[in-house]
Write a protein that holds these residues in place. Structure first.
Motif, mmCIF file in Angstrom:
data_model
loop_
_atom_site.group_PDB
_atom_site.id
_atom_site.type_symbol
_atom_site.label_atom_id
_atom_site.label_comp_id
_atom_site.label_asym_id
_atom_site.label_seq_id
_atom_site.Cartn_x
_atom_site.Cartn_y
_atom_site.Cartn_z
ATOM 1 N N UNK A 15 48.153 13.953 38.491
ATOM 2 C CA UNK A 15 48.211 12.853 39.941
ATOM 3 C C UNK A 15 47.797 11.793 39.257
ATOM 4 N N UNK A 16 46.297 12.192 39.674
ATOM 5 C CA UNK A 16 45.684 10.361 39.170
ATOM 6 C C UNK A 16 46.636 10.148 38.174
ATOM 7 N N UNK A 17 47.143 10.428 37.186
ATOM 8 C CA UNK A 17 47.920 9.940 35.852
ATOM 9 C C UNK A 17 48.843 9.221 36.709
ATOM 10 N N UNK A 18 50.074 9.841 37.137
ATOM 11 C CA UNK A 18 50.893 9.552 37.300
ATOM 12 C C UNK A 18 50.648 8.384 38.333
ATOM 13 N N UNK A 19 50.030 8.501 39.377
ATOM 14 C CA UNK A 19 48.911 7.091 40.386
ATOM 15 C C UNK A 19 49.619 5.959 39.635
ATOM 16 N N UNK B 61 47.445 3.344 28.046
ATOM 17 C CA UNK B 61 46.971 3.759 29.080
ATOM 18 C C UNK B 61 47.252 5.200 28.867
ATOM 19 N N UNK B 62 47.483 5.967 28.863
ATOM 20 C CA UNK B 62 47.010 7.943 28.477
ATOM 21 C C UNK B 62 46.347 7.836 28.084
ATOM 22 N N UNK B 63 46.182 7.614 26.876
ATOM 23 C CA UNK B 63 44.730 8.068 25.686
ATOM 24 C C UNK B 63 43.528 7.211 26.393
ATOM 25 N N UNK B 64 43.329 6.620 27.655
ATOM 26 C CA UNK B 64 42.385 5.552 28.423
ATOM 27 C C UNK B 64 42.390 6.223 29.407
ATOM 28 N N UNK B 65 43.378 7.007 29.974
ATOM 29 C CA UNK B 65 43.023 7.754 31.378
ATOM 30 C C UNK B 65 42.898 9.325 30.551
#
Ligand code: MEV
Length: 438
Positions: A410-414, A398-402
């Protein structure tokens, strides 16, 4: 039209970067910026990297992480792993934790024999070649004395040399097939130096051997090189537990889980399309530790895959069975490794990783690395026969996609929080980010 360049290796680093970025990139300044961003700020470290290879432009970083809680023969290890694939360390850690509560991993080195060969052509009577070899063998050993003295002091050296007749497979083809013990060194330089000396001695002795005809004296050495196929440099790692302790999910009973894992391995034994992927999963764990400890992962890969074909068909490196109510899962594979020499003495991070592993001997490292492979395989098979691989994989990805989509912190955390309870696909992440930004 780009002209070939001569003398490229003689250019300074800046000139090389300038040439490459001028001729092969769209945006020279941006390319130069990327290259310099990856330079190490410490000049002596950067120089070390520059000198590892020819024509260094910069460094390609891959993450170095650790997987804790590996209980191996009663001792707890944290294993450093250099790997770019999102789910590998998480999977290793999960498997380590699972087996920690079930007695951990048991390992055993089965052999440490390294191999090298002098390949040559001989036209003549094989019986005469065989007699010549009996005369030659002590001279091969004696002439290599200056190369072997230090290795012998450490308990290693040349263990045997045999003559092999390969002429039924290829006309006039014979070998000096030598075996070595190289203790804590991977031993490539030692072996290759010995082999080149054998070739020199072979050529010198054949010239004065009176029983040979002129044609027989005309032995042609084709090449002298170590073999990365090391079927007698192997290690075994095993986990086991009573079947009833093999509870992985609420959907399957422990017996069903054990049966499914065994079937998955049986499939990899008979079906090469599956076996390659099955073993690739094992190599996720193996290569990551091999790389982190400064060993040659290409040599390991080549040797391991050749070993996986040793019965005539490519098959699984791991095995499983139920024996008197005990589920056993094990791996046997060749690993020719070093913990001294090469990068192990040069690269500060490699040294640190070896320190984290408590400065293992080569044999200890073989055992740790086999465990990393087995753990990885257990994690992959456990997911595949239960919830499938994608859920866990996409969670880690997921983090790679984000990051690819340029999401802020902030967007990543949400979105990480949102996708804890929602299925992840690239498309869904994109849509959700768009929605969030509205
Ligand atoms: C992915 O890198 C590795 C797996 O495909 C291994 C396997 O299928 O056993 C999950």
């Amino acid at each position: 039209m780009i002209e070939p360049i001569s003398g490229f290796s003689k250019l300074s680093k800046e000139e090389k970067i300038d040439w490459v970025t001028t001729h092969y990139t769209q945006n020279k300044e941006q390319a130069k910026k990327i290259i310099s961003t990856y330079w190490n700020q410490n000049n002596s470290i950067q120089q070390l990297h520059d000198e590892f290879i020819e024509n260094t432009l910069t460094n390609l970083y891959i993450p170095l992480g650790v997987a804790p809680n590996f209980l191996i023969n009663g001792k707890l290890h944290v294993i450093p792993m250099a790997i770019e694939e999102s789910s590998v360390i998480a999977a290793a850690s999960k498997a380590a934790k699972f087996w920690l509560k079930r007695g951990g991993f048991k390992t055993e080195v089965l052999g440490t024999e390294k191999v090298g060969q002098v390949h040559f052509l001989f036209k003549g009577d094989f019986q005469k070649l065989n007699s010549f070899f009996t005369y030659l063998k002590p001279k091969l050993i004696a002439d290599s004395a200056s190369l072997t003295t230090n290795m012998e002091k450490r308990g290693g050296g040349i263990t045997d040399i045999i003559l092999r007749d390969k002429s039924t497979q290829l006309s006039n083809y014979f070998q000096l097939h030598a075996t070595f013990e190289t203790k804590d060194a991977m031993g490539a330089n030692f072996i290759n130096s010995c082999l080149e000396q054998f070739a020199t001695t072979l050529k010198a002795e054949v010239a004065t051997y009176t029983d040979f005809s002129d044609e027989e004296k005309n032995i042609e050495v084709i090449m002298s090189i170590l073999s990365n196929f090391v079927p007698n440099c192997t290690v075994r790692a095993e986990v086991s537990c009573p079947v009833e302790e093999l509870k992985l999910t609420s959907d399957l009973s422990p017996q069903q889980t054990a049966d499914k894992i065994i079937q998955a391995i049986n499939i990899a034994q008979v079906e090469p399309y599956r076996a390659v992927t099955h073993n690739k999963g094992i190599m996720n764990g193996i290569d990551a530790v091999v790389l982190a400890t400064g060993n040659d992962f290409r040599a390991i890969e080549a040797g391991v895959h050749a070993f996986a074909c040793k019965n005539g068909q490519y098959g699984s490196l791991s095995h499983a069975e139920i024996d008197k109510g005990i589920f056993k899962f094990w791996i046997e594979l060749p690993l020719a490794l070093g913990t001294v020499g090469g990068l192990t003495n040069l690269h500060p991070l490699v040294k640190l990783n070896l320190e984290i592993l408590q400065n293992p001997t080569a044999e200890e490292l073989m055992q740790i690395i086999a465990v990393a492979g087995l753990a990885q395989n257990f994690a992959a098979i456990s997911s595949l026969v239960t919830i499938g691989i994608q859920k866990g994989h996409m969670k880690m990805h997921l983090l790679n996609i984000l990051n690819q989509l340029g999401a802020s912190e902030i967007e990543k955390n949400k979105l990480v929080s949102h996708f804890k309870t929602n299925a992840i696909t690239h498309h869904k992440v994109k849509l959700q980010l768009k929605k969030l930004r509205k």
